[in-house]
Scaffold this motif. Structure first.
Motif, PDB file in Angstrom:
ATOM      1  N   ILE B   5       0.779  -1.951   0.500  1.00  0.00           N
ATOM      2  CA  ILE B   5       0.296   0.762  -0.466  1.00  0.00           C
ATOM      3  C   ILE B   5       0.908   1.223   0.215  1.00  0.00           C
ATOM      4  CG2 ILE B   5      -1.995   1.772   1.150  1.00  0.00           C
ATOM      5  CD1 ILE B   5      -2.984  -1.273   2.286  1.00  0.00           C
ATOM      6  N   ALA B   6       1.944   1.233   0.966  1.00  0.00           N
ATOM      7  CA  ALA B   6       2.391   2.465   1.096  1.00  0.00           C
ATOM      8  C   ALA B   6       3.291   2.733  -0.522  1.00  0.00           C
ATOM      9  CB  ALA B   6       3.965   2.381   1.712  1.00  0.00           C
ATOM     10  N   LYS B   7       3.971   1.826  -1.228  1.00  0.00           N
ATOM     11  CA  LYS B   7       5.149   1.380  -2.327  1.00  0.00           C
ATOM     12  C   LYS B   7       3.870   1.851  -3.563  1.00  0.00           C
ATOM     13  CE  LYS B   7       8.036  -2.347  -4.162  1.00  0.00           C
ATOM     14  NZ  LYS B   7       8.477  -3.231  -4.694  1.00  0.00           N
ATOM     15  N   ALA B   8       2.874   1.961  -3.354  1.00  0.00           N
ATOM     16  CA  ALA B   8       0.973   2.713  -4.403  1.00  0.00           C
ATOM     17  C   ALA B   8       1.071   3.507  -4.070  1.00  0.00           C
ATOM     18  CB  ALA B   8       0.028   1.190  -4.198  1.00  0.00           C
ATOM     19  N   TYR B   9       1.600   4.414  -2.597  1.00  0.00           N
ATOM     20  CA  TYR B   9       1.352   5.571  -2.343  1.00  0.00           C
ATOM     21  C   TYR B   9       2.545   6.101  -3.423  1.00  0.00           C
ATOM     22  CZ  TYR B   9       0.522   9.760   0.546  1.00  0.00           C
ATOM     23  OH  TYR B   9       0.454  10.986   1.258  1.00  0.00           O
ATOM     24  N   LEU B  10       3.917   5.918  -2.545  1.00  0.00           N
ATOM     25  CA  LEU B  10       4.736   6.579  -2.991  1.00  0.00           C
ATOM     26  C   LEU B  10       4.579   6.595  -5.027  1.00  0.00           C
ATOM     27  CD1 LEU B  10       7.569   4.758  -1.350  1.00  0.00           C
ATOM     28  CD2 LEU B  10       7.399   7.197  -1.666  1.00  0.00           C
ATOM     29  N   LYS B  11       4.271   5.031  -5.353  1.00  0.00           N
ATOM     30  CA  LYS B  11       4.187   5.788  -7.001  1.00  0.00           C
ATOM     31  C   LYS B  11       3.179   6.602  -7.357  1.00  0.00           C
ATOM     32  CE  LYS B  11       3.627   2.045 -11.252  1.00  0.00           C
ATOM     33  NZ  LYS B  11       2.818   1.214 -11.708  1.00  0.00           N
ATOM     34  N   ASN B  12       2.234   6.601  -6.775  1.00  0.00           N
ATOM     35  CA  ASN B  12       1.550   7.324  -7.216  1.00  0.00           C
ATOM     36  C   ASN B  12       1.762   9.189  -6.914  1.00  0.00           C
ATOM     37  OD1 ASN B  12      -1.486   8.390  -7.747  1.00  0.00           O
ATOM     38  ND2 ASN B  12      -1.790   9.061  -5.695  1.00  0.00           N
ATOM     39  N   TYR B  13       2.233   9.294  -5.438  1.00  0.00           N
ATOM     40  CA  TYR B  13       3.085  10.145  -5.408  1.00  0.00           C
ATOM     41  C   TYR B  13       3.977  11.058  -6.696  1.00  0.00           C
ATOM     42  CZ  TYR B  13       5.628  14.038  -3.154  1.00  0.00           C
ATOM     43  OH  TYR B  13       6.360  14.917  -3.095  1.00  0.00           O
ATOM     44  N   ILE B  14       4.559   9.801  -7.255  1.00  0.00           N
ATOM     45  CA  ILE B  14       5.829   9.942  -8.155  1.00  0.00           C
ATOM     46  C   ILE B  14       4.779  10.252  -9.621  1.00  0.00           C
ATOM     47  CG2 ILE B  14       7.774   9.167  -9.589  1.00  0.00           C
ATOM     48  CD1 ILE B  14       8.492   7.623  -7.264  1.00  0.00           C
ATOM     49  N   ILE B  15       3.768   9.982  -9.325  1.00  0.00           N
ATOM     50  CA  ILE B  15       3.173  10.810 -10.859  1.00  0.00           C
ATOM     51  C   ILE B  15       2.597  11.702 -11.052  1.00  0.00           C
ATOM     52  CG2 ILE B  15       1.227   9.472 -12.271  1.00  0.00           C
ATOM     53  CD1 ILE B  15       1.868   6.538 -11.684  1.00  0.00           C
ATOM     54  N   GLU B  48      18.008  16.071 -13.306  1.00  0.00           N
ATOM     55  CA  GLU B  48      17.707  15.339 -13.755  1.00  0.00           C
ATOM     56  C   GLU B  48      18.063  13.847 -12.575  1.00  0.00           C
ATOM     57  OE1 GLU B  48      20.421  12.660 -17.509  1.00  0.00           O
ATOM     58  OE2 GLU B  48      21.554  13.054 -16.051  1.00  0.00           O
ATOM     59  N   MET B  49      19.245  14.338 -11.955  1.00  0.00           N
ATOM     60  CA  MET B  49      19.921  13.526 -10.959  1.00  0.00           C
ATOM     61  C   MET B  49      18.343  12.941  -9.948  1.00  0.00           C
ATOM     62  SD  MET B  49      21.114  13.115  -7.428  1.00  0.00           S
ATOM     63  CE  MET B  49      21.900  14.785  -6.511  1.00  0.00           C
ATOM     64  N   GLY B  50      17.867  14.832  -9.022  1.00  0.00           N
ATOM     65  CA  GLY B  50      16.817  14.787  -7.996  1.00  0.00           C
ATOM     66  C   GLY B  50      15.468  13.986  -8.873  1.00  0.00           C
ATOM     67  N   ARG B  51      15.448  13.832  -9.950  1.00  0.00           N
ATOM     68  CA  ARG B  51      13.991  13.326 -10.566  1.00  0.00           C
ATOM     69  C   ARG B  51      14.034  11.833 -10.224  1.00  0.00           C
ATOM     70  NH1 ARG B  51      12.485  12.896 -16.816  1.00  0.00           N
ATOM     71  NH2 ARG B  51      10.397  12.123 -16.347  1.00  0.00           N
ATOM     72  N   VAL B  52      15.146  11.041  -9.806  1.00  0.00           N
ATOM     73  CA  VAL B  52      14.701   9.966  -9.885  1.00  0.00           C
ATOM     74  C   VAL B  52      14.631   8.759  -8.173  1.00  0.00           C
ATOM     75  CG1 VAL B  52      16.054   9.241 -12.606  1.00  0.00           C
ATOM     76  CG2 VAL B  52      17.641   9.529 -10.327  1.00  0.00           C
ATOM     77  N   GLY B  53      15.105   9.995  -7.462  1.00  0.00           N
ATOM     78  CA  GLY B  53      14.932   9.160  -5.938  1.00  0.00           C
ATOM     79  C   GLY B  53      13.379   8.515  -5.784  1.00  0.00           C
ATOM     80  N   LYS B  54      13.210   8.430  -4.452  1.00  0.00           N
ATOM     81  CA  LYS B  54      12.682   7.383  -4.253  1.00  0.00           C
ATOM     82  C   LYS B  54      11.275   8.399  -4.047  1.00  0.00           C
ATOM     83  CE  LYS B  54      14.784   5.449  -1.137  1.00  0.00           C
ATOM     84  NZ  LYS B  54      16.916   5.627  -1.387  1.00  0.00           N
ATOM     85  N   ARG B  55      11.800   9.535  -4.004  1.00  0.00           N
ATOM     86  CA  ARG B  55      10.588  10.512  -3.403  1.00  0.00           C
ATOM     87  C   ARG B  55      10.213  10.704  -1.706  1.00  0.00           C
ATOM     88  NH1 ARG B  55       8.511  12.986  -8.809  1.00  0.00           N
ATOM     89  NH2 ARG B  55      10.301  12.778 -10.154  1.00  0.00           N
ATOM     90  N   PHE B  56      10.461   9.749  -1.213  1.00  0.00           N
ATOM     91  CA  PHE B  56      10.459   9.274  -0.151  1.00  0.00           C
ATOM     92  C   PHE B  56      10.115  10.222   1.263  1.00  0.00           C
ATOM     93  CE2 PHE B  56      11.494   7.309   4.069  1.00  0.00           C
ATOM     94  CZ  PHE B  56      10.296   6.998   4.311  1.00  0.00           C
ATOM     95  N   ARG B  57      10.925  10.359   1.132  1.00  0.00           N
ATOM     96  CA  ARG B  57      10.699  12.750   2.291  1.00  0.00           C
ATOM     97  C   ARG B  57       9.567  13.726   1.178  1.00  0.00           C
ATOM     98  NH1 ARG B  57      15.375  10.544   1.226  1.00  0.00           N
ATOM     99  NH2 ARG B  57      16.710   9.981   2.715  1.00  0.00           N
ATOM    100  N   GLY B  58       9.233  13.760   0.425  1.00  0.00           N
ATOM    101  CA  GLY B  58       8.633  14.317  -0.198  1.00  0.00           C
ATOM    102  C   GLY B  58       7.201  14.124   0.431  1.00  0.00           C
ATOM    103  N   ALA B  59       6.760  11.885  -0.194  1.00  0.00           N
ATOM    104  CA  ALA B  59       5.087  11.567   0.370  1.00  0.00           C
ATOM    105  C   ALA B  59       4.896  11.799   1.888  1.00  0.00           C
ATOM    106  CB  ALA B  59       6.115  10.289  -0.493  1.00  0.00           C
TER     107      ALA B  59
END
Lengths: 359, 359
Positions: B5-15, B48-59
């Protein structure tokens, strides 16, 4: 009119901010030592180096506030203006890493000091990388502290946000200018525009324009015309400052400057003196210049010879006159900024001080 | 419950943040190129580098906002939360300079990339110093951009100032932790307290606690009890994250991690695995560990042998269990945070994801 009124204003500013500055660091040093010895030592070193500056940027922030405060009390702006000094100290630490300079304001630069400390501590990393790394850390802290000072000031939240937006805008420009400076140092066939662009964005702009816009913003300036005039005034002040900076870098006294004279030459910096020398030098002078510019092994004799060439070629006189022309241009703007006689005198005296200063 | 569920939340956040991220940089890249080629290239590389993170902190910032938003619209928090990603990217650039790492997120690290660029440009400075200097500049820009995002967000000025004060507080701690980490890497006879202190202040704290406090603050949290609980939850999450980070640093897959496995060992980092190995290793295992820790010449065979020792000694299992114990501890706090079933599930899934993640 000479620079003495501005000098007295600066002296007064230093006196009225020194206790505030030291009080600010009392807690910071304590908190840092609670985390560890190295953070504590770094904070103390930052405090020591940051304390002995000209505090010119902070004072300009207060001056701009005074210009536009209407009936606002100016007791809030004085502690807040220290943010410029914290920021400046952080930037100097970074600049010294990038230029690999050993001395700043008469002290060992932080990365050099902590390179030694790393050797004493027998750190795993190379002492050089250790010194650079921990100096980078404390430079960052300087930026965060400058933010803290603004955000914890007693201005309204709206005023803080408006000032913060100005700060961000110019800091991004500054750091791009800094990267550009590193990139073009020693590069061949630079245009005058490139060189002026670097000097302005990496230094002039944040020395005068940024603090004056911050002060004006916190005073609640709304008059677009006055904002345009203060911007023009700050540009004249900034260019005069920058020109004298280049001149002092070659013709100043080491004891006054707190760093070696001729280091711009040694590092191959594209100063205004070098730019104008390259335009008017004889072929022999040009050959000498190219041989010495960016040469780490130049001697004191080379520096003296270079000074002679700058004078003989007319480059020195040209740049000096250029600086004074900014002073004159700035003076014409003063009546549009204020009718207060004391502030008018101060604004004029600051312009003159830029070219009179010996450090 | 697993991490899906968290993984899906992260994926959605990235999108939902990717276009915002790219739009933000469109202007930034343009403005940087207007100042010069190097600032432009640096900004593109950062993007470019900043884009490919897990974006875990923002989420996590968004998640904490959702927990306490009451009836507030959450459309404002999503763009604002990108500040954590900009900040994180800036910190990674600095960390890579300090650790002298060549690879990050599958890309050349910025200082390495621009060292090469400096060689191409035949810059006056040593290419190494050039790469370091311009990488330092763009890392700073990352900090300033993160401020910009907060200050230009659509929250009230009061909310921005409150969030800014949280940001400052933790950034100063982080940077002291970073300096301490550099100082104690490879040092002998460290206490467990020192090691935990470094891991927490330089990484765990800003990975989970900072974004969650920012999100909660922007949501307008006032309940002191809930603030204490979210702090405790974020600590459990942060420690689980950190433990898995140490585990992946030794046991992860290089392709997933985007950086070489075993680099912690090569750099002599004081990870939790090493700490607990030193407590339970046989004399022979200890000798091997001391020989390899911080040795730049270790081979893949050494890394494999080290992994075996970590398993044989029980250190791996101990640390793994410790991580899962934080997951369990965190779970007990969830009912005190929210009665919303969806959010409860998310909070639990995030805890599990910390230990399940493979990158």
């Amino acid at each position: 009119m000479n620079g003495s009124i501005a000098k007295a204003y600066l002296k007064n500013y230093i006196i009225s901010t020194d206790t505030l500055y030291l009080d600010f660091f009392k807690d910071k040093v304590k908190e840092a030592y609670e985390l560890g010895a190295i953070p504590g030592e770094l904070t103390e070193s930052f405090c020591e180096m940051g304390r002995v500056g000209k505090r010119f940027r902070g004072a300009l922030m207060v001056l701009a506030f005074e210009l536009f405060r209407n009936d606002k009390d100016s007791s809030d702006i004085i502690p807040t203006s220290l943010l410029m000094e914290l920021l400046h100290a952080g930037l100097l630490i970074q600049d010294d890493i990038m230029d690999n300079d050993p001395i700043r304001r008469g002290f060992q630069t932080l990365h050099t000091k902590f390179e030694q400390r790393g050797r004493e501590l027998e750190v795993k990393a190379s002492p050089k990388l250790f010194g650079t790394s921990v100096a980078m850390c404390i430079a960052d802290a300087g930026f965060y502290w400058s933010w803290e000072v603004l955000m914890k000031s007693s201005f309204s939240a709206e005023s803080k946000v408006a000032a913060a937006n100005i700060l961000n805008h110019y800091l991004v420009r500054l750091i791009h200018g800094q990267a550009l400076d590193v990139a073009i140092t020693g590069a061949k066939d630079l245009s005058e525009k490139d060189i002026l662009n670097v000097i302005w964005t990496k230094s002039g702009e944040y020395t005068t324009l940024l603090p004056m816009l911050l002060g004006a913003s916190l005073a609640g300036i709304t008059d677009e015309n006055k904002l345009a005039v203060i911007t023009e005034y700050a540009k004249c002040l900034g260019w005069a400052f920058q020109i004298q900076d280049d001149i002092l870098g070659m013709f100043g006294e080491q004891e006054e400057m707190g760093k070696p004279v001729g280091s711009d030459l040694r590092e191959g910096k594209n100063t205004l003196l070098i730019l104008h020398l390259s335009k008017r030098a004889t072929p022999e002078q040009l050959t000498f210049m190219k041989e010495k510019l960016g040469n780490p092994d130049i001697t004191q004799t080379d520096v003296e010879a270079m000074k002679q060439i700058l004078k003989d070629s007319g480059a020195y006189e040209y740049v000096l006159n250029l600086g004074w022309s900014y002073v004159e241009q700035g003076k014409t703007l003063i009546p549009k900024l204020t009718t207060d006689a004391r502030l008018q005198e101060l604004l004029e005296s600051f312009l003159v001080l830029m070219m009179e200063r010996t450090k």
